[in-house]
Design a protein around this motif. Structure first.
Motif, PDB file in Angstrom:
ATOM      1  N   THR A 244      46.139  18.943  16.199  1.00 55.15           N
ATOM      2  CA  THR A 244      46.343  19.509  14.879  1.00 55.15           C
ATOM      3  C   THR A 244      45.287  20.529  14.514  1.00 55.15           C
ATOM      4  N   PHE A 246      42.613  20.234  12.510  1.00 50.61           N
ATOM      5  CA  PHE A 246      42.123  20.214  11.139  1.00 50.61           C
ATOM      6  C   PHE A 246      40.610  20.324  11.129  1.00 50.61           C
ATOM      7  N   TYR A 432      44.096  30.058   2.066  1.00 42.30           N
ATOM      8  CA  TYR A 432      43.845  29.355   3.320  1.00 42.30           C
ATOM      9  C   TYR A 432      42.473  29.710   3.900  1.00 42.30           C
ATOM     10  N   ARG A 466      45.115  23.937   3.520  1.00 45.64           N
ATOM     11  CA  ARG A 466      44.653  23.924   4.908  1.00 45.64           C
ATOM     12  C   ARG A 466      45.372  22.848   5.725  1.00 45.64           C
ATOM     13  N   ASP A 470      48.014  23.901   8.744  1.00 47.90           N
ATOM     14  CA  ASP A 470      47.630  23.469  10.091  1.00 47.90           C
ATOM     15  C   ASP A 470      48.618  22.457  10.666  1.00 47.90           C
ATOM     16  N   ARG A 473      51.851  24.414  11.662  1.00 43.40           N
ATOM     17  CA  ARG A 473      51.677  25.234  12.860  1.00 43.40           C
ATOM     18  C   ARG A 473      51.459  24.373  14.100  1.00 43.40           C
TER      19      ARG A 473
END
Length: 633
Positions: A244, A246, A432, A466, A470, A473
């Motif tokens: 991911t 993050f 973002y 965020r 994330d 995507r």
């Protein structure tokens, strides 16, 4: 969804005509049902759903109409009367008498010319006698309606008694006449909880169906079934924190299965339909009040009670007085009179509410805590700065709330959205990329309250944005559902890489042409052409690069990414069902037919698999030994 009507809730009122009106039940207002009458909204608040009410005549000295609960015995008696009438029309042997056979007085079959002549004479006779068949005038009927006449029953009885040709009607004609007058004059309604099928019919019949792209119930069902949308809570983990990406500072949940991607241009209607299949559309519990939160944290249970002064001067304790129309003990009318009939209940104004919508308390939490779930979620992609989810207000969801009460509605924690810019080019989005600076606790205490609140809101908005961008995507979605006016080829070009292997795809369009073009992109011929002679632009690209390849003129999308493309439609036809007279209705609502494209996300194997030439099946050793040798010259 709840078993009783709540204040400020949108519910459906089913009328005798068969139509449904969607109305918000606001306390201390009047609900109007058109020609059927009006009544105070307090009379149905905190009352169970699926009850049949009857609007009574206004009593002397009152300026509102009371409601009477129609008992099940009374409704059953009406149904049984209709069944007995149908049985009498059918006969003892269960065969419907053939009353329409064209025969003359001697019992011989009539010719076509004789039938046409008889029909013309009958039509002319009805036209000349129609004025005298009903002796009640329009003025008499309007006077009966103003007087009330026992919730419309008196009007129906007068119409039947004043008709001079009832004996000439057949059993079917008489039942149709009684049903028509009952639907027109009876003052009854049924309160139903609002769901997406009822909402669909209401939008198509009463409102503007183009706002939801004329989606019918059967098309919504096809989208949900082919996309395999369901409540997925105990799915295995498919994405870990290493994929991911993050920021380490975010307290984000783990992304697991049951995550669907949605492209919705229907004002949130498609989101509502998919959320209902996932079990996250209707609130499961009410928002907690500060008192209830304080009691829950201290381990105590507290019941809100209100002391209401009775009419006789005694104190009466009523529990859970949250709205007018609290459940009564006996009778529940303002005067304390007994209801009409042993199985009926007359509803009065009820008690005044103590608190309509208590404001929920927002818990103190870290700004970087992510309040979203990691499974059983919907991710919406929209084309504007804010999504259009206006239809979700009918299901008690306010998407524009800056600080939503996440415990009040499941959609607050299971529905996320982002626009196409954030999905394709997140570096161009200022929210973002710009992280609000961290401020120490000492400096925060020195700030004013407004400035401190703005700082917290910016930090929470950045953290939520965020996480949403994330996680979207990162991909791994369980399916794609779309009902949009966008080009489906362009839509799939950017969403296909986000789907997990084997994920279903369901795309709705009003016209079939755009979907047939999309199906042609993934046809067998294009896949064969790709395998035999791939485009030069795609040579040397890896699997991940081929998934996000922008396409060419001959291959708009990599055709190996999708299997089983199909375009279909469905329309449910209504039928008139009578003994011996069952036939489909020949008229229906117009508009676009609507079509659905379905397919599955494929995961191409790395490398090139080739099978060239004509291969014959080789014989085994045992078979060759026992074979008879060919004779030679």
């Amino acid at each position: 969804m709840g078993s009783e009507v709540q204040p400020n809730q949108w519910v459906g009122f089913k009328l005798p005509s068969g139509t449904v009106k969607v109305i918000q039940v606001i306390p201390h207002t009047t609900i109007s049902l058109g020609k059927y009458g009006s009544f105070p909204s307090n009379l149905v608040i905190h009352r169970p759903f699926h009850l049949t009410y009857e609007i009574q005549t206004k009593r002397e000295g009152e300026n509102f109409s009371r409601l009477r609960v129609v008992s099940a015995e009374e409704l059953r008696a009406d149904i049984m009367d209709d069944v007995k009438t149908d049985q009498a029309a059918v006969g003892d042997n269960g065969v419907v008498p053939d009353e329409g056979t064209p025969v003359d007085a001697e019992g011989e079959l009539m010719s076509l010319d004789a039938v046409n002549k008889a029909v013309g004479e009958a039509v002319a006779k009805v036209a000349t006698d129609s004025a005298v068949r009903q002796t009640l005038t329009l003025a008499d009927i309007e006077e009966l309606k103003r007087e009330g006449a026992n919730a419309g029953k008196g009007v129906i009885a007068k119409l039947l008694a004043s008709h001079t040709a009832l004996d000439e009607k057949t059993a079917y004609s008489l039942e149709k006449y009684k049903l028509l007058k009952t639907k027109k004059y009876i003052r009854r309604f049924e309160v139903l909880p609002l769901d997406t099928p009822m909402f669909t019919d209401w939008l198509l019949e009463e409102k503007d169906g183009s706002r939801i792209l004329e989606l019918r119930q059967e098309m919504v069902a096809l989208l949900g079934c082919w996309a395999n949308v369901h409540c997925a809570v105990d799915e295995p983990e498919v994405l870990g924190p290493e994929r991911t990406g993050f920021p380490a500072k975010l307290n984000a949940p783990e992304l697991t299965g049951g995550r669907w991607l949605v492209v919705d241009d229907t004002g949130g209607f498609l989101v509502a339909a998919m959320a209902e299949r996932m079990g996250i559309l209707h609130p499961t519990k009410q928002a907690e009040t500060p008192n209830a939160t304080k009691a829950a944290r201290s381990g105590e249970t507290e019941t809100t009670k209100a002391e209401v002064k009775g009419a006789d001067g005694e104190d009466t304790t009523m529990t859970d007085v949250a709205g007018s129309g609290a459940k009564p003990e006996q009778g529940d009318n303002a005067t304390g009179e007994q209801p009409n009939g042993a199985d009926s209940t007359t509803i009065g104004e009820g008690a005044k509410p103590k608190s309509e919508n208590p404001r929920p308390r927002h818990y103190d939490r870290d700004d970087l805590d992510i309040p979203y779930a990691g499974t059983n979620t919907l991710t919406l992609i929209h084309a504007n700065s804010q999504p259009n989810l206006s239809f979700l207000k009918y299901f008690d969801f306010d998407f524009a709330s800056p600080n939503p009460p996440f415990a009040a509605h499941p959609l607050y924690s299971h529905l996320t959205w982002l626009n196409w810019l954030q999905l394709l080019h997140p570096e161009s989005d200022s929210i973002y990329t710009t992280e609000p600076p961290e401020v120490s606790a000492e400096d925060l205490q020195a700030w004013k309250g407004n400035r401190r609140g703005v700082h917290h809101r910016k930090r929470r908005r950045w953290a939520r944005t965020r996480f949403i961008v994330d996680s979207a995507r990162a991909g791994g979605f369980s399916g794609l559902v779309a009902a949009s006016t966008l080009d489906p080829v362009s839509l799939l070009r950017h969403t296909l890489p986000l789907l997990a292997p084997g994920a279903p795809i369901a795309i709705y369009a009003q016209n079939v042409e755009v979907l047939t073009q999309l199906a042609d992109v993934f046809s067998v011929a294009r896949r064969a052409a790709w395998a035999s002679d791939p485009p030069k632009e795609a040579e040397g690209l890896g699997r991940d690069e081929l998934e996000r390849w922008e396409g060419s003129e001959d291959f708009p999308i990599n055709p190996t990414l999708v299997l089983g493309p199909m375009v279909q439609t469905s329309r449910v036809r209504q039928w008139q069902v009578l003994p011996g007279r069952t036939h489909p209705l020949m008229t229906g609502r117009g508009g676009s037919e609507g079509y659905v494209f379905t397919a599955w996300r494929a995961f191409p194997a790395e490398g090139k698999v080739e099978a060239r030439g004509r291969h014959k099946r080789k014989k085994t050793g045992a078979a060759s030994e026992t074979a008879t040798p060919r004779a030679t010259a």
